[in-house]
Design a protein around this motif. Structure first.
Motif, PDB file in Angstrom:
ATOM      1  N   CYS A  40      -6.338  -9.150  61.900  1.00 48.14           N
ATOM      2  CA  CYS A  40      -5.417  -8.600  60.900  1.00 48.14           C
ATOM      3  C   CYS A  40      -4.064  -9.288  60.960  1.00 48.14           C
ATOM      4  N   LYS A  41      -3.632  -9.645  62.159  1.00 47.03           N
ATOM      5  CA  LYS A  41      -2.306 -10.229  62.346  1.00 47.03           C
ATOM      6  C   LYS A  41      -2.243 -11.698  61.932  1.00 47.03           C
ATOM      7  N   TYR A  42      -3.345 -12.417  62.113  1.00 51.05           N
ATOM      8  CA  TYR A  42      -3.277 -13.873  61.953  1.00 51.05           C
ATOM      9  C   TYR A  42      -4.196 -14.457  60.872  1.00 51.05           C
ATOM     10  N   ILE A  43      -5.299 -13.789  60.568  1.00 49.95           N
ATOM     11  CA  ILE A  43      -6.323 -14.411  59.723  1.00 49.95           C
ATOM     12  C   ILE A  43      -6.459 -13.780  58.340  1.00 49.95           C
ATOM     13  N   CYS A  44      -6.409 -12.470  58.262  1.00 51.65           N
ATOM     14  CA  CYS A  44      -6.751 -11.756  57.023  1.00 51.65           C
ATOM     15  C   CYS A  44      -5.861 -12.176  55.848  1.00 51.65           C
TER      16      CYS A  44
END
Length: 281
Positions: free
Chosen positions: A207-211
């Motif tokens: 959630c923090k880096y990819i989404c």
């Protein structure tokens, strides 16, 4: 009567959110004459609001139950059985077709305009990727953020380019391709999310880096109506809220632009772990 008034006062935000979902359901039914919208938005709204309320009352698994109630409905029924691509490429696809239904409505309600009212609550209670990631062992991670957040922007652009090329080159059997991309995309999301969680020891690393959907969520979450608030008179600055936050949100910072403020998923870990009951919705 006094108890009812107190309950309404303490939960007016959730009541307003539920009424918003009901209003959307009724309006869409009125304009489309499709009963599906009545069920869809009332069901999702009721699940989410009930989950937030029960979890705030410390029913330990309330949020997980809601995640699977909504997540599996979106993934299995809408995505696999009804063959609607509910991922971001589905949004671009239906938007390019000029079809105001399916993923377009879903994104407008949950991920574009919705965050004005409930921030990133969708991520905490209804995301079918998050429902699996939250079962992993790394509930919180207090290490400094990795400087790889740019990946989400790359994913966002790739999804738009992918769908654009399908239309530019007049590819046939688009419905079939979008269904396959939905299945493949989810497999990739789950795989990357789980692997990343174990590498970084952080369930919500995806959630923090990819989404890529966070590109939609972030701007309007800044103005979110429902948010966790702090009673400074009760707060002892023990930082248990920050240490128990899966998204590393500094909820004590009163500014909306505070550390990771737009990433609060309303999981209420901070509220439930506050020793002085200083935090509330």
């Amino acid at each position: 009567m006094n108890k009812l008034k107190k309950w309404l006062k303490n939960n007016y935000q959730l009541i307003i959110i539920w009424l918003i979902f009901v209003t959307i359901a009724v309006l869409l039914y009125y304009f489309t004459k499709n009963k599906f919208y009545l069920f869809n938005f009332i069901y999702i709204g009721t699940c989410i609001v009930s989950g937030v309320y029960l979890y705030s009352k410390k029913y330990k698994y309330a949020r997980n139950v809601v995640q699977f109630s909504v997540g599996l409905y979106m993934l299995v029924y809408l995505g696999i059985i009804s063959r609607e691509n509910m991922q971001i490429e589905g949004f671009w696809y239906y938007l390019f077709l000029g079809v105001f239904e399916a993923a377009v409505i879903h994104y407008l309600v949950a991920k574009i305009l919705g965050p004005l009212f409930f921030g990133r609550g969708w991520c905490g209670y209804a995301c079918w990727t998050g429902m699996i990631l939250d079962l992993l062992p790394y509930k919180v991670n207090n290490n400094p953020r990795k400087k790889i957040g740019f990946i989400r922007y790359i994913m966002f652009i790739l999804s738009l380019v992918f769908v654009s090329l399908l239309f530019i080159f007049h590819v046939k059997n688009l419905d079939k391709i979008m269904f396959i991309s939905f299945i493949v995309g989810n497999v990739i999301y789950y795989t990357v999310g789980i692997v990343l969680a174990f590498i970084l020891k952080d369930n919500r690393a995806f959630c923090k880096y990819i989404c890529p959907i966070t590109i939609f969520l972030k701007p309007f979450s800044y103005y979110s109506f429902v948010r966790v608030k702090c009673d400074k008179a009760k707060c002892i600055s023990c930082k248990k809220c920050l240490r128990n936050c899966p998204m590393n949100v500094d909820i004590l910072d009163p500014k909306r632009s505070g550390k990771n403020k737009t990433e609060c998923i309303l999981c209420l870990n901070c509220v439930n772990n506050c020793p002085k009951k200083a935090l509330h919705l």
